[in-house]
Design a protein around this motif. Structure first.
Motif, PDB file in Angstrom:
ATOM      1  N   VAL A 197      31.528  45.515  34.240  1.00 11.89           N
ATOM      2  CA  VAL A 197      32.629  45.312  35.320  1.00 11.89           C
ATOM      3  C   VAL A 197      34.079  45.172  35.038  1.00 11.89           C
ATOM      4  CG1 VAL A 197      33.237  43.391  36.986  1.00 11.89           C
ATOM      5  CG2 VAL A 197      30.714  43.768  36.431  1.00 11.89           C
ATOM      6  N   PHE A 198      34.266  44.760  33.951  1.00 10.97           N
ATOM      7  CA  PHE A 198      35.739  44.546  33.362  1.00 10.97           C
ATOM      8  C   PHE A 198      36.393  45.740  32.899  1.00 10.97           C
ATOM      9  CE2 PHE A 198      34.584  40.059  33.861  1.00 10.97           C
ATOM     10  CZ  PHE A 198      35.664  39.512  34.097  1.00 10.97           C
ATOM     11  N   TYR A 199      35.414  46.581  32.257  1.00  7.30           N
ATOM     12  CA  TYR A 199      35.669  48.000  31.790  1.00  7.30           C
ATOM     13  C   TYR A 199      36.385  48.748  33.148  1.00  7.30           C
ATOM     14  CZ  TYR A 199      33.078  47.003  27.740  1.00  7.30           C
ATOM     15  OH  TYR A 199      32.361  46.615  26.550  1.00  7.30           O
ATOM     16  N   PHE A 200      35.464  48.721  34.264  1.00  9.79           N
ATOM     17  CA  PHE A 200      36.071  49.406  35.348  1.00  9.79           C
ATOM     18  C   PHE A 200      37.396  48.973  36.096  1.00  9.79           C
ATOM     19  CE2 PHE A 200      31.539  51.076  35.307  1.00  9.79           C
ATOM     20  CZ  PHE A 200      31.922  52.551  35.373  1.00  9.79           C
ATOM     21  N   HIS A 201      37.300  47.551  35.910  1.00  7.85           N
ATOM     22  CA  HIS A 201      38.640  46.830  36.403  1.00  7.85           C
ATOM     23  C   HIS A 201      39.810  47.508  35.534  1.00  7.85           C
ATOM     24  CE1 HIS A 201      41.682  43.876  37.046  1.00  7.85           C
ATOM     25  NE2 HIS A 201      41.519  43.419  35.600  1.00  7.85           N
ATOM     26  N   TYR A 202      39.807  47.349  34.325  1.00  4.52           N
ATOM     27  CA  TYR A 202      41.034  48.198  33.723  1.00  4.52           C
ATOM     28  C   TYR A 202      41.409  49.687  34.157  1.00  4.52           C
ATOM     29  CZ  TYR A 202      41.669  43.914  31.105  1.00  4.52           C
ATOM     30  OH  TYR A 202      41.857  42.618  30.708  1.00  4.52           O
ATOM     31  N   ARG A 203      40.386  50.249  34.597  1.00  8.42           N
ATOM     32  CA  ARG A 203      40.575  51.551  35.200  1.00  8.42           C
ATOM     33  C   ARG A 203      41.203  51.629  36.361  1.00  8.42           C
ATOM     34  NH1 ARG A 203      39.378  56.046  37.682  1.00  8.42           N
ATOM     35  NH2 ARG A 203      39.396  58.051  36.498  1.00  8.42           N
ATOM     36  N   TRP A 204      40.769  50.720  37.272  1.00  6.95           N
ATOM     37  CA  TRP A 204      41.551  50.612  38.489  1.00  6.95           C
ATOM     38  C   TRP A 204      42.781  50.047  38.750  1.00  6.95           C
ATOM     39  CZ3 TRP A 204      36.293  47.885  40.205  1.00  6.95           C
ATOM     40  CH2 TRP A 204      35.287  48.970  40.522  1.00  6.95           C
ATOM     41  N   ASP A 205      43.005  49.344  37.955  1.00  4.28           N
ATOM     42  CA  ASP A 205      44.215  48.174  38.181  1.00  4.28           C
ATOM     43  C   ASP A 205      45.140  48.036  36.771  1.00  4.28           C
ATOM     44  OD1 ASP A 205      46.471  46.852  39.111  1.00  4.28           O
ATOM     45  OD2 ASP A 205      45.128  45.146  39.911  1.00  4.28           O
ATOM     46  N   ASN A 206      46.089  48.729  36.657  1.00  4.27           N
ATOM     47  CA  ASN A 206      46.730  48.397  35.191  1.00  4.27           C
ATOM     48  C   ASN A 206      48.230  47.748  35.547  1.00  4.27           C
ATOM     49  OD1 ASN A 206      47.991  50.767  36.164  1.00  4.27           O
ATOM     50  ND2 ASN A 206      47.519  51.972  34.373  1.00  4.27           N
ATOM     51  N   SER A 207      48.348  47.265  36.908  1.00  5.61           N
ATOM     52  CA  SER A 207      49.597  46.851  36.970  1.00  5.61           C
ATOM     53  C   SER A 207      49.986  45.163  36.364  1.00  5.61           C
ATOM     54  CB  SER A 207      49.798  46.571  38.635  1.00  5.61           C
ATOM     55  OG  SER A 207      48.779  45.826  39.124  1.00  5.61           O
ATOM     56  N   ASP A 208      50.734  45.170  35.881  1.00  4.67           N
ATOM     57  CA  ASP A 208      51.229  43.844  34.857  1.00  4.67           C
ATOM     58  C   ASP A 208      49.815  43.693  33.944  1.00  4.67           C
ATOM     59  OD1 ASP A 208      53.246  43.245  36.714  1.00  4.67           O
ATOM     60  OD2 ASP A 208      52.135  42.315  38.098  1.00  4.67           O
ATOM     61  N   ASN A 249      41.387  38.021  39.615  1.00  2.00           N
ATOM     62  CA  ASN A 249      42.130  39.472  39.198  1.00  2.00           C
ATOM     63  C   ASN A 249      41.415  40.494  39.624  1.00  2.00           C
ATOM     64  OD1 ASN A 249      44.577  38.161  38.443  1.00  2.00           O
ATOM     65  ND2 ASN A 249      44.070  38.052  36.379  1.00  2.00           N
ATOM     66  N   LEU A 250      40.060  40.593  39.209  1.00  3.04           N
ATOM     67  CA  LEU A 250      38.984  41.494  39.114  1.00  3.04           C
ATOM     68  C   LEU A 250      38.870  42.009  40.773  1.00  3.04           C
ATOM     69  CD1 LEU A 250      37.118  43.734  38.247  1.00  3.04           C
ATOM     70  CD2 LEU A 250      35.487  41.944  38.008  1.00  3.04           C
ATOM     71  N   LEU A 251      38.428  40.899  41.547  1.00  3.88           N
ATOM     72  CA  LEU A 251      38.071  41.059  42.863  1.00  3.88           C
ATOM     73  C   LEU A 251      39.333  41.770  43.828  1.00  3.88           C
ATOM     74  CD1 LEU A 251      35.857  38.034  43.580  1.00  3.88           C
ATOM     75  CD2 LEU A 251      35.170  40.334  43.264  1.00  3.88           C
ATOM     76  N   SER A 252      40.837  41.031  43.208  1.00  4.17           N
ATOM     77  CA  SER A 252      41.716  41.688  43.993  1.00  4.17           C
ATOM     78  C   SER A 252      42.062  43.025  43.738  1.00  4.17           C
ATOM     79  CB  SER A 252      43.182  40.833  43.206  1.00  4.17           C
ATOM     80  OG  SER A 252      44.353  41.185  43.786  1.00  4.17           O
ATOM     81  N   SER A 253      41.850  43.472  42.197  1.00  4.92           N
ATOM     82  CA  SER A 253      41.874  44.923  42.020  1.00  4.92           C
ATOM     83  C   SER A 253      40.804  45.619  42.783  1.00  4.92           C
ATOM     84  CB  SER A 253      41.749  44.959  40.254  1.00  4.92           C
ATOM     85  OG  SER A 253      40.293  44.892  40.060  1.00  4.92           O
ATOM     86  N   ILE A 254      39.871  45.178  42.979  1.00  6.69           N
ATOM     87  CA  ILE A 254      38.798  45.913  43.930  1.00  6.69           C
ATOM     88  C   ILE A 254      39.276  45.973  45.229  1.00  6.69           C
ATOM     89  CG2 ILE A 254      36.254  45.785  44.545  1.00  6.69           C
ATOM     90  CD1 ILE A 254      35.620  44.359  41.994  1.00  6.69           C
TER      91      ILE A 254
END
Length: 260
Positions: A197-208, A249-254
């Motif tokens: 779940v978190f691997y994909f999170h880093y792919r989607w949103d790298n802001s800050d 943070n994860l759900l916000s990036s999604i």
């Protein structure tokens, strides 16, 4: 018995280091300390796969809709084909990959509901792991490992800061330790799925990204210090706040990804 895929690089390494006198396996000289593999090269097959997929996702080599060939992965990582297939099958149970034909898989796209459910499971299991950990005897290897992880966090903060790949590896090691050392076998089954779940999170949103990673590392340090103090309530409180922030943070990036 081991496969030829695993045996071949071992034999090649022995020949390169002049340890084998001939193809029949005769020893040419005594083993020296420098002949041993580094610990990073002796990971279990599952750890090799987990780390490789983490790098590929974060470095944008994998994304929903892309295809994975078991044979190419096995050859690239120099591990048995069966190990790759078993890993993909285990992750397919959580909807990350879908088999489309013999030895070929596609990366699936997942929705917010699934991620939210996985994170709720993570929160429940990790919070419940705190008390058993604190009760471990002083001679248990857990304490040495936790101390080492604490030092690694401090070193990373002082050198590379919140650089993504080093941080994610430390994050995996820390949260994995909470589950394995407490002998929470049920959570261990879900552990790889939660990390993905978190691997994909880093792919989607790298802001800050760096700032968030540094905050997370300091939160890890607070949790570890409370565990060293054997303070169950403080440990749980720090862990709960850390997991909630990560979840938000994860759900916000999604959500941001869906709006694009």
């Amino acid at each position: 018995m081991i496969s030829r895929t695993m045996a071949r690089p071992l034999v090649e390494r022995l020949q390169e280091n002049s340890l084998l006198a001939d193809s029949l396996g005769g020893a040419a000289r005594s083993v020296r300390p420098s002949d041993y593999y580094d610990r990073s090269e002796t990971l279990e097959t599952k750890d090799i796969l987990r780390r490789a997929f983490m790098h590929w996702i974060i470095e944008q080599e994998l994304a929903p809709g892309m295809y994975i060939d078991e044979r190419k992965v096995a050859a690239r990582l120099r591990i048995p084909l069966l190990s790759v297939r078993e890993f993909l099958i285990s992750m397919s149970q959580f909807g990350y990959f879908r088999k489309v034909r013999d030895r070929e898989w596609v990366v699936e796209d997942l929705d917010r509901t699934f991620f939210s459910q996985m994170l709720d499971v993570r929160m429940m299991f990790e919070l419940n792991s705190i008390a058993p950990l604190i009760e471990l005897p002083e001679q248990d290897p857990f304490w040495r490992t936790l101390y080492s992880l604490r030092n690694q966090h401090l070193d990373l903060l002082e050198t590379k800061g919140g650089e993504t790949l080093p941080f994610v590896e430390l994050d995996n090691a820390f949260h994995g330790l909470l589950n394995t050392a407490s002998n929470n076998r049920v959570m261990q089954i879900f552990q790889d799925a939660v990390f993905f779940v978190f691997y994909f999170h880093y792919r989607w949103d790298n802001s800050d990204e760096r700032a968030r990673n540094e905050i997370a590392m300091r939160e890890h340090l607070n949790i570890m210090d409370a565990i060293f103090d054997k303070d169950v309530e403080s440990s749980r409180s720090s862990l709960r706040g850390h997991l909630q922030a990560a979840q938000d943070n994860l759900l916000s990036s999604i959500e941001n990804r869906i709006k694009r």
